[in-house]
Scaffold this motif. Structure first.
Motif, PDB file in Angstrom:
ATOM      1  N   PRO A 156     -35.828  78.788-104.124  1.00 26.90           N
ATOM      2  CA  PRO A 156     -34.678  78.870-105.039  1.00 26.90           C
ATOM      3  C   PRO A 156     -35.027  78.380-106.445  1.00 26.90           C
ATOM      4  CG  PRO A 156     -34.438  76.994-103.560  1.00 26.90           C
ATOM      5  CD  PRO A 156     -35.681  77.712-103.132  1.00 26.90           C
ATOM      6  N   ASP A 157     -34.398  79.004-107.427  1.00 24.54           N
ATOM      7  CA  ASP A 157     -34.616  78.606-108.824  1.00 24.54           C
ATOM      8  C   ASP A 157     -33.937  77.271-109.128  1.00 24.54           C
ATOM      9  OD1 ASP A 157     -35.885  81.170-109.926  1.00 24.54           O
ATOM     10  OD2 ASP A 157     -34.051  81.916-108.968  1.00 24.54           O
ATOM     11  N   VAL A 158     -32.809  77.045-108.492  1.00 21.83           N
ATOM     12  CA  VAL A 158     -32.048  75.810-108.700  1.00 21.83           C
ATOM     13  C   VAL A 158     -31.662  75.243-107.347  1.00 21.83           C
ATOM     14  CG1 VAL A 158     -29.888  74.818-109.605  1.00 21.83           C
ATOM     15  CG2 VAL A 158     -31.150  76.519-110.956  1.00 21.83           C
ATOM     16  N   ILE A 159     -31.802  73.933-107.193  1.00 23.02           N
ATOM     17  CA  ILE A 159     -31.324  73.243-105.994  1.00 23.02           C
ATOM     18  C   ILE A 159     -30.282  72.220-106.435  1.00 23.02           C
ATOM     19  CG2 ILE A 159     -31.905  71.706-104.079  1.00 23.02           C
ATOM     20  CD1 ILE A 159     -34.645  73.030-103.965  1.00 23.02           C
ATOM     21  N   TYR A 160     -29.108  72.313-105.843  1.00 20.72           N
ATOM     22  CA  TYR A 160     -27.983  71.428-106.161  1.00 20.72           C
ATOM     23  C   TYR A 160     -27.860  70.425-105.023  1.00 20.72           C
ATOM     24  CZ  TYR A 160     -23.138  70.162-107.397  1.00 20.72           C
ATOM     25  OH  TYR A 160     -21.988  69.489-107.751  1.00 20.72           O
ATOM     26  N   ASP A 161     -28.111  69.133-105.317  1.00 23.41           N
ATOM     27  CA  ASP A 161     -28.174  68.134-104.248  1.00 23.41           C
ATOM     28  C   ASP A 161     -27.222  66.968-104.488  1.00 23.41           C
ATOM     29  OD1 ASP A 161     -28.763  66.445-102.183  1.00 23.41           O
ATOM     30  OD2 ASP A 161     -30.806  66.001-102.822  1.00 23.41           O
ATOM     31  N   PRO A 162     -26.047  66.986-103.828  1.00 21.02           N
ATOM     32  CA  PRO A 162     -25.153  65.837-103.888  1.00 21.02           C
ATOM     33  C   PRO A 162     -25.324  64.910-102.683  1.00 21.02           C
ATOM     34  CG  PRO A 162     -23.970  67.692-102.983  1.00 21.02           C
ATOM     35  CD  PRO A 162     -25.405  68.143-103.168  1.00 21.02           C
ATOM     36  N   VAL A 163     -26.326  65.185-101.834  1.00 17.05           N
ATOM     37  CA  VAL A 163     -26.459  64.509-100.542  1.00 17.05           C
ATOM     38  C   VAL A 163     -27.546  63.445-100.551  1.00 17.05           C
ATOM     39  CG1 VAL A 163     -26.872  64.837 -98.076  1.00 17.05           C
ATOM     40  CG2 VAL A 163     -25.655  66.596 -99.366  1.00 17.05           C
ATOM     41  N   GLY A 164     -28.749  63.776-101.049  1.00 11.12           N
ATOM     42  CA  GLY A 164     -29.877  62.862-100.986  1.00 11.12           C
ATOM     43  C   GLY A 164     -30.385  62.733 -99.563  1.00 11.12           C
ATOM     44  N   GLY A 165     -30.973  61.587 -99.234  1.00 15.84           N
ATOM     45  CA  GLY A 165     -31.412  61.339 -97.870  1.00 15.84           C
ATOM     46  C   GLY A 165     -32.559  62.231 -97.440  1.00 15.84           C
ATOM     47  N   GLU A 166     -32.589  62.549 -96.145  1.00 17.73           N
ATOM     48  CA  GLU A 166     -33.744  63.197 -95.529  1.00 17.73           C
ATOM     49  C   GLU A 166     -33.955  64.651 -95.943  1.00 17.73           C
ATOM     50  OE1 GLU A 166     -33.173  64.046 -91.237  1.00 17.73           O
ATOM     51  OE2 GLU A 166     -31.123  63.329 -91.544  1.00 17.73           O
ATOM     52  N   TYR A 167     -32.938  65.298 -96.500  1.00 20.91           N
ATOM     53  CA  TYR A 167     -33.087  66.721 -96.827  1.00 20.91           C
ATOM     54  C   TYR A 167     -33.657  66.955 -98.225  1.00 20.91           C
ATOM     55  CZ  TYR A 167     -30.156  67.179 -92.716  1.00 20.91           C
ATOM     56  OH  TYR A 167     -29.647  67.080 -91.442  1.00 20.91           O
ATOM     57  N   ALA A 168     -33.734  65.896 -99.035  1.00 21.80           N
ATOM     58  CA  ALA A 168     -34.174  66.073-100.414  1.00 21.80           C
ATOM     59  C   ALA A 168     -35.627  66.553-100.507  1.00 21.80           C
ATOM     60  CB  ALA A 168     -33.996  64.763-101.185  1.00 21.80           C
ATOM     61  N   GLU A 169     -36.536  65.881 -99.804  1.00 19.40           N
ATOM     62  CA  GLU A 169     -37.947  66.255 -99.937  1.00 19.40           C
ATOM     63  C   GLU A 169     -38.250  67.649 -99.402  1.00 19.40           C
ATOM     64  OE1 GLU A 169     -42.421  64.753 -98.720  1.00 19.40           O
ATOM     65  OE2 GLU A 169     -40.866  63.243 -99.082  1.00 19.40           O
ATOM     66  N   PRO A 170     -37.790  68.022 -98.182  1.00 14.72           N
ATOM     67  CA  PRO A 170     -38.070  69.393 -97.741  1.00 14.72           C
ATOM     68  C   PRO A 170     -37.449  70.445 -98.653  1.00 14.72           C
ATOM     69  CG  PRO A 170     -36.606  68.270 -96.195  1.00 14.72           C
ATOM     70  CD  PRO A 170     -37.148  67.233 -97.121  1.00 14.72           C
ATOM     71  N   ALA A 171     -36.295  70.139 -99.223  1.00 18.94           N
ATOM     72  CA  ALA A 171     -35.685  71.087-100.159  1.00 18.94           C
ATOM     73  C   ALA A 171     -36.549  71.227-101.408  1.00 18.94           C
ATOM     74  CB  ALA A 171     -34.277  70.634-100.527  1.00 18.94           C
ATOM     75  N   PHE A 172     -36.995  70.085-101.960  1.00 18.02           N
ATOM     76  CA  PHE A 172     -37.807  70.142-103.171  1.00 18.02           C
ATOM     77  C   PHE A 172     -39.138  70.844-102.915  1.00 18.02           C
ATOM     78  CE2 PHE A 172     -40.330  68.862-106.756  1.00 18.02           C
ATOM     79  CZ  PHE A 172     -39.415  68.796-107.794  1.00 18.02           C
ATOM     80  N   ARG A 173     -39.708  70.658-101.738  1.00 16.24           N
ATOM     81  CA  ARG A 173     -40.968  71.339-101.409  1.00 16.24           C
ATOM     82  C   ARG A 173     -40.780  72.854-101.348  1.00 16.24           C
ATOM     83  NH1 ARG A 173     -45.240  68.270 -99.757  1.00 16.24           N
ATOM     84  NH2 ARG A 173     -44.836  66.048 -99.384  1.00 16.24           N
ATOM     85  N   SER A 174     -39.534  73.307-101.233  1.00 12.60           N
ATOM     86  CA  SER A 174     -39.254  74.740-101.132  1.00 12.60           C
ATOM     87  C   SER A 174     -38.901  75.372-102.472  1.00 12.60           C
ATOM     88  CB  SER A 174     -38.081  74.962-100.157  1.00 12.60           C
ATOM     89  OG  SER A 174     -38.356  74.420 -98.879  1.00 12.60           O
ATOM     90  N   ILE A 175     -38.834  74.588-103.541  1.00 13.65           N
ATOM     91  CA  ILE A 175     -38.322  75.079-104.820  1.00 13.65           C
ATOM     92  C   ILE A 175     -39.271  76.107-105.442  1.00 13.65           C
ATOM     93  CG2 ILE A 175     -39.373  73.407-106.412  1.00 13.65           C
ATOM     94  CD1 ILE A 175     -36.510  73.059-107.622  1.00 13.65           C
ATOM     95  N   ALA A 176     -38.712  76.998-106.231  1.00 11.04           N
ATOM     96  CA  ALA A 176     -39.508  78.029-106.910  1.00 11.04           C
ATOM     97  C   ALA A 176     -40.268  77.439-108.101  1.00 11.04           C
ATOM     98  CB  ALA A 176     -38.589  79.155-107.399  1.00 11.04           C
ATOM     99  N   TRP A 177     -41.264  78.186-108.561  1.00 11.77           N
ATOM    100  CA  TRP A 177     -41.982  77.826-109.782  1.00 11.77           C
ATOM    101  C   TRP A 177     -40.974  77.721-110.932  1.00 11.77           C
ATOM    102  CZ3 TRP A 177     -46.231  75.800-111.594  1.00 11.77           C
ATOM    103  CH2 TRP A 177     -46.596  76.005-112.936  1.00 11.77           C
ATOM    104  N   ARG A 178     -41.086  76.680-111.716  1.00 12.84           N
ATOM    105  CA  ARG A 178     -40.167  76.365-112.807  1.00 12.84           C
ATOM    106  C   ARG A 178     -38.733  76.101-112.307  1.00 12.84           C
ATOM    107  NH1 ARG A 178     -41.609  77.095-118.211  1.00 12.84           N
ATOM    108  NH2 ARG A 178     -43.625  78.115-118.580  1.00 12.84           N
ATOM    109  N   GLY A 179     -38.605  75.705-111.066  1.00 12.99           N
ATOM    110  CA  GLY A 179     -37.284  75.409-110.520  1.00 12.99           C
ATOM    111  C   GLY A 179     -36.691  74.131-111.109  1.00 12.99           C
TER     112      GLY A 179
END
Length: 324
Positions: A209-232
């Motif tokens: 994804p180009d943008v990740i919107y995270d109001p949660v934090g916790g355990e899902y932040a790192e796997p989500a960030f590892r999935s981000i697109a180039w220049r995300g």
């Protein structure tokens, strides 16, 4: 008047409903008869002394209200008794009356009901600032929303769709994801039952994804960030999970990606004109039917502790309101 009072830092069950003197308008102030008050996750943190803003004890929690002007100070010319208004204040919302600065008020748009008016300021203001201002989401881009069934999450979905983006909603139950779908989400991911990284990879053709919107934090932040697109752009909105994640900063380098902080309350104070422009765009989208607050519950004043407990337990989809 009756109001919910926080006398010491603690969980929602420590709050009490008390009879307080009717507030009086001082210079530049307005007294409002509160018809509806929005409940937000920061309310759960503020009463525990765990939020960025820490009021003096005792205080009446609640920051987002809609109601009718009861009285105004002699120097206030922008509002008069009988006007229907929306107010966003640091405290005081969970009561039958509220005193606020006239500068903290906005007129309710014609035809809007009080519950909707009390449900739009913080969640949609936060998400507009995040998605439009901080992430600069563009038509054709893909945005992933974590905690997508919450108030700010659903607002982010609707704003993403209003901008012409593709939106992937992540939530913890299929029931919550159905609400996300009803508000425009294109792809649904249940991160309780699915491998989130694999699901994101499949949904984006491996691009992320180009943008990740995270109001949660916790355990899902790192796997989500590892999935981000180039220049995300990774939007740090809040930590409803309770844990502030620690991300390896080499991930920003490998993806050419940005970590972007979102603090709407400070934005309102520092850039009021930009915030007002954002709220005008939101009101236009509301009139066009592009956004519509999802109000899933209504509580009486003496049920405020239950509303906050439900919020803390993440049992709520969209918004709930107190009807004092």
């Amino acid at each position: 008047m009756k109001a919910v009072v926080c006398q010491s830092w603690g969980l929602p069950d420590t709050l009490t409903v008390q009879e307080l003197p009717d507030p009086q308008a001082g210079p530049g102030q307005v007294v409002i008869d509160v018809k509806a008050a929005g409940v937000n996750f920061p309310d759960v943190l503020i009463i525990q002394g765990k939020y960025q803003f820490k009021p003096e004890l005792p205080f009446v929690p609640g920051s987002e209200v809609a109601g009718v002007v009861r009285s105004v100070a002699d120097d206030v010319t922008t509002f008069k008794p009988g006007d229907q208004v929306i107010a966003f204040t640091p405290t005081g919302g969970f009561g039958q009356q509220l005193v606020a600065s006239a500068q903290a008020l906005a007129p309710m748009p014609p035809g809007m009901d009080f519950e909707t008016a009390a449900a739009i300021t913080l969640t949609y203001g936060t998400s507009h600032h995040a998605v439009v201002d901080r992430a600069a989401l563009k038509a054709g881009e893909t945005m992933l929303v974590l905690g997508a069934a919450g108030g700010v999450g659903l607002a982010a979905i609707e704003i993403g769709k209003a901008l012409g983006a593709r939106v992937i909603a992540c939530a913890s139950t299929d029931e919550k994801l159905e609400v996300c779908k009803a508000h425009g989400a294109d792809v649904l991911i249940n991160y309780s039952t699915e491998d989130m990284r694999e699901a994101i990879k499949a949904a984006t053709g491996g691009r992320g994804p180009d943008v990740i919107y995270d109001p949660v934090g916790g355990e899902y932040a790192e796997p989500a960030f590892r999935s981000i697109a180039w220049r995300g752009r990774y939007l740090v909105v809040g930590f409803a999970n309770g844990d502030i994640p620690k991300l390896p900063l080499n991930l920003t380098l490998l993806k050419g990606a940005s970590l972007v902080g979102v603090f709407w309350g400070e934005f309102v104070k520092r850039e009021p004109k930009a915030n007002l422009a954002g709220m005008r765009q939101l009101m236009g989208w509301l009139q066009e039917g592009k956004i519509k607050p999802h109000i899933s519950g209504r509580y009486k004043l003496d049920e405020t502790a239950q509303a906050l407990n439900d919020m803390a337990a993440r049992k709520i989809t969209g918004k709930v309101v107190i009807l004092p």
